[in-house]
Design a protein around this motif. Sequence first.
Motif, PDB file in Angstrom:
ATOM      1  N   ARG A  60       0.805  -1.231   0.000  1.00 40.42           N
ATOM      2  CA  ARG A  60       0.000   0.000   0.000  1.00 40.42           C
ATOM      3  C   ARG A  60       0.832   1.272   0.000  1.00 40.42           C
ATOM      4  O   ARG A  60       0.304   2.330  -0.338  1.00 40.42           O
ATOM      5  N   ARG A  61       2.135   1.210   0.360  1.00 37.93           N
ATOM      6  CA  ARG A  61       2.928   2.445   0.287  1.00 37.93           C
ATOM      7  C   ARG A  61       3.030   2.966  -1.149  1.00 37.93           C
ATOM      8  O   ARG A  61       3.362   4.116  -1.379  1.00 37.93           O
ATOM      9  N   GLN A  62       2.734   2.095  -2.130  1.00 39.30           N
ATOM     10  CA  GLN A  62       2.729   2.554  -3.521  1.00 39.30           C
ATOM     11  C   GLN A  62       1.634   3.595  -3.751  1.00 39.30           C
ATOM     12  O   GLN A  62       1.723   4.420  -4.659  1.00 39.30           O
ATOM     13  N   ILE A  64       1.016   6.055  -1.743  1.00 39.77           N
ATOM     14  CA  ILE A  64       1.632   7.348  -1.401  1.00 39.77           C
ATOM     15  C   ILE A  64       2.407   7.879  -2.604  1.00 39.77           C
ATOM     16  O   ILE A  64       2.350   9.069  -2.928  1.00 39.77           O
ATOM     17  N   ARG A  65       3.119   6.981  -3.303  1.00 39.50           N
ATOM     18  CA  ARG A  65       3.847   7.395  -4.516  1.00 39.50           C
ATOM     19  C   ARG A  65       2.881   7.895  -5.577  1.00 39.50           C
ATOM     20  O   ARG A  65       3.148   8.880  -6.272  1.00 39.50           O
TER      21      ARG A  65
END
Length: 276
Positions: free
Chosen positions: A234-236, A238-239
């Motif tokens: 899920r940090r993708q 943020i990108r």
Amino acid sequence: MSATVSFSVPSPHGPRTVTLAYARVGSGEPLLLLHGIGHHRQAWDPVVDILAAERDVIAVDLPGFGESPALPDGLAHDLPTMNAALSGLCEALDLDRPHVAGNSLGGLLALELGREKLVRSVTALSPAGFWSPVERRYAFGLLQAMRAAARSMPLPMVERLSRSAAGRTVLTSSIYARPGRRSPEAVVAETLALANAQGFAETLKAGGSVQFSDDVPGLPVTVAWGTRDRILVRRQGIRAKQIIPRARLVRLPGCGHVPMNDDPALVARVVLDGSR
């Protein structure tokens, strides 16, 4: 009810005919639904009826997946060809700049259509293309392992596993956080869809060099990510928000990589809100 439509797409060797299978239901503004790699349009079944109450919903099998044949010789399973095929589909079905929602590969394709101004809004659920090199290798390795497992299992074994929640977890826990909610029939069908996907290898190969790096200005964009996504972490999201700063970034609590099954009401609300 499913139908097919054929249309011409340009190639370096002259026009080629592309045929896509789709299902259409509901009324309202048009909404095109795009599934992920190795899946089929039935991935959207948990939310279609909710969406169809407010939208003219068109769920399509991408080239080489579900009931759609692979692309003809001379056409690559790459982003420019997919853009041409999906814009050809919209023209053939008389869809004037539909809303579009996509999951995984479908989310990337939805954002590409938005970047090209071919749609009026984009909702991307765990879209591909926002990975680091390490994350991409991990995701591709997992996808290839899932495909190999689906191809190695005899149908009677798949059917037997599908009958219990534990068996459905074995078959689909990579993509669903709540695999027990999926019906046995749906799990069998999507395991077969993954095993038989003619476009899988070519599409995965084309994705090796993909990185989504452009803003999508001038239209509403929603990016939503499941908190339990095991394929594209899920940090993708943020990108994605950094690259598309005006996008609405939505968290999908308790959802996996294919969130439509895990929380249909939430996902349908996100799609409807994103396509106003």
